[in-house]
Design an enzyme around this catalytic site. Structure first.
Site, PDB file in Angstrom:
ATOM      1  N   GLY A  40      93.132 -21.680  31.976  1.00  0.00           N
ATOM      2  CA  GLY A  40      93.609 -22.821  31.186  1.00  0.00           C
ATOM      3  C   GLY A  40      93.942 -23.986  32.095  1.00  0.00           C
ATOM      4  CB  SER A  41      95.682 -27.072  31.338  1.00  0.00           C
ATOM      5  OG  SER A  41      96.938 -26.648  30.830  1.00  0.00           O
ATOM      6  CB  THR A  78      99.397 -23.901  30.676  1.00  0.00           C
ATOM      7  OG1 THR A  78      99.268 -24.922  29.697  1.00  0.00           O
ATOM      8  CG2 THR A  78      99.811 -22.610  30.004  1.00  0.00           C
ATOM      9  CD  GLU A 111      89.278 -18.141  37.875  1.00  0.00           C
ATOM     10  OE1 GLU A 111      89.004 -19.297  38.259  1.00  0.00           O
ATOM     11  OE2 GLU A 111      88.892 -17.125  38.456  1.00  0.00           O
ATOM     12  CB  CYS A 141      86.677 -25.274  33.755  1.00  0.00           C
ATOM     13  SG  CYS A 141      85.705 -23.769  33.952  1.00  0.00           S
TER      14      CYS A 141
END
Ligand code: NAD
Length: 491
Positions: A234-235, A238, A256, A289
């Site tokens: 995710g980001s 977070t 990741e 991504c």
């Protein structure tokens, strides 16, 4: 009580959690909308404290028996799990097209076969990890890969099926029990995964799905000290939060994260080939991504490169991802649309030049035109921060050293692309500071190879042995080669 299945484009799918081998409903629900036309797809069960607790207990209870199996004994479960995905292939495709807006063609030809492989490949690979020996004159070492325990898997909305199975495969094959927290903007294929796991006969509690918002359900899961591993995609914001929660309990986490990857076009590149690949960066409306989003093009070929890429971009078919012919679909959420447009507006206000795109696309409220901005400076927001939409930047360079300075000049370090004469491009690629980089190509993934980012793009590697190193407790059982007698003079 379990709710009646939703009907999404004629496909039945449960809106409930899947805990301890059965569907569990919730009084609290959240609305799920389709990014293509904003239609309501249904109300999804929201995870409460009680759901999280039940799932952790179920996974803990299932762990002794599941972890006691050998990799060879677990393999048929994962192979059947993969087969059950295959039996539901079209349902997976339709659901993810409808809730995440992923291209139906990509689901059919890329994602679903890969999801199946994610399970069967790691089931097979686990066989190679059993008791790897190391023999020295002093001792025989039995290096064991023991399952870690209950693991939490958290995935984002841009590729829920692919990323969930990419983590579930090795986690389950290693003998862990899993709790999957799907993305709240696109949870449907994770729900269908539970049906596939159930049909494959996975014992109750081995695989659980608890749905809900990140800040509540996700946060509860990652803060629990009974969790042995957290695998997150995710980001960056977070990830920072999760790393702190995990740190409080000293729980290892694999992160990741986002990217701002360079797409380098050297002076000796095949311009047309590079331009064709360049247009591919708009796939999934740029919500990828690992896309190369910062084009770095040698100044002597910038003009023909821009013209060639524009030719490919003009031909992109923008529309409904449920149509096999569509090449660029919607943005996941109105919030994300506003964020993407905001990036473009601020870049233009700061002096950037629009090469193409830049506006919302008339196909629908959540569509943005494939966009390219030039005239940007290295420290501009648009160059430094991940947009996660169909917005690219273009900068020029005079020589390899300047290309590398620009390529390495952000806090991200996920991937990259480098086009040029093969030996030249390979040499430059090796000096780009990222977790991976494609030379004269894009998107080639091999499950045996390491995948992950450096700097702000993440911590840890997934793929092959690397996945198992994360999901296992690695233990050395040392048996002396000669009879051992205790002595204080021993070194
Ligand atoms: P996000 O970080 O907002 O959410 C990802 C997941 O985390 C969701 O399931 C969300 O519910 C959950 N979450 C949110 N807050 C949480 C918390 N406090 N505790 C626990 N869980 C929480 O990311 P997103 O917007 O869904 O996804 C886009 C991001 O993912 C982009 O930055 C993209 O680059 C990145 N991404 C990275 C990879 C990779 O392999 N490196 C792959 C795909 C996407």
């Amino acid at each position: 009580m379990a709710a009646t299945p939703l009907q999404v484009a004629g496909i039945p799918v449960s809106p409930d959690h899947y805990i301890d081998g059965r569907r569990v409903g919730s009084a609290q629900r959240f609305a799920l909308h389709c990014p293509i036309d904003q239609g309501l797809l249904g109300d999804i069960a929201e995870g409460s404290e009680e759901h999280v607790e039940t799932a952790i207990r179920a996974a803990q209870a299932a762990f002794p028996a599941w972890s006691a199996l050998t990799a060879a004994q677990r393999k048929p479960y994962l192979d059947r799990f993969a087969d059950e995905i295959g039996k539901r292939a079209e349902a997976f495709c339709v659901l993810e097209s409808n809730d995440a807006g992923v291209l139906l063609s990509r689901m059919r030809h890329g994602v679903v076969p890969r999801a199946m492989l994610n399970l069967s490949y790691f089931a097979e690979h686990a066989l190679t990890l059993q008791d790897r020996p190391i023999d020295t004159p002093q001792a025989h070492h039995i290096v064991r890969h023991d399952p870690a325990g209950v693991v939490v898997i958290i995935t984002p909305w841009n590729a829920p099926l692919m990323l969930s199975t990419w983590k579930l495969g090795p986690a389950l094959a290693a003998g862990n029990c899993c709790i999957l927290k799907p993305p709240e903007w696109a949870p449907l294929t994770c729900s269908l995964l539970a049906d596939a796991a159930h049909a494959a006969g996975l014992p109750p509690g081995v695989f659980n799905v608890v749905q809900g918002a990140g800040a509540t359900t996700g946060a509860r899961l990652v803060s629990d000290p009974r969790i042995a591993r957290i695998s997150f995609t995710g980001s960056v914001p977070t990830a920072k939060w999760i790393a702190q929660a995990a740190g409080a309990n000293l729980v290892p986490c694999s992160l990741e994260l986002g990217g701002k990857s360079p797409f380098i076009v050297l002076e000796d590149a095949d311009i047309d080939n590079a331009a064709a690949t360049g247009a591919l960066m708009y796939r999934n409306a740029g919500q990828v991504c690992l896309a190369g989003t910062r084009f770095l093009v040698h100044q002597n070929i910038a003009e023909p490169f821009i013209a060639a890429m524009r030719g490919y971009v003009d031909k992109l078919r923008i529309g409904d991802p449920r149509d096999e012919a569509t090449e660029v679909g919607p943005i996941i959420h109105m919030r994300q649309v506003d964020r993407v447009i905001g990036f473009v507006e601020r870049a233009l206000a700061g002096g950037a030049t629009l090469l193409w795109g830049g506006r919302k696309h008339p196909f629908g409220a959540q569509y943005v035109e494939p966009t390219m901005l030039s005239g940007v400076k290295q420290d501009d927001e648009i160059v430094q921060n991940e947009v996660f939409g169909p917005v690219l930047t273009l900068q020029t360079f005079a020589d390899d050293e300047q290309a590398l300075e620009l390529a390495n000049g952000t806090d991200y370090g996920l991937g990259g692309v480098c086009y040029g004469e093969t030996a030249h491009a390979t040499a430059v690629a090796q000096r780009v500071r990222t977790g991976f980089i494609w030379v004269n190509s894009f998107g080639i993934r091999d499950l045996a190879a390491p995948f992950g980012g450096i700097k702000r793009s993440g911590i840890g590697r997934e793929g092959g042995d690397w996945s198992f190193e994360f999901f296992c407790d690695i233990k050395d059982v040392v048996v002396p080669a000669k009879p051992f007698r205790a002595s204080f003079s021993q070194r």
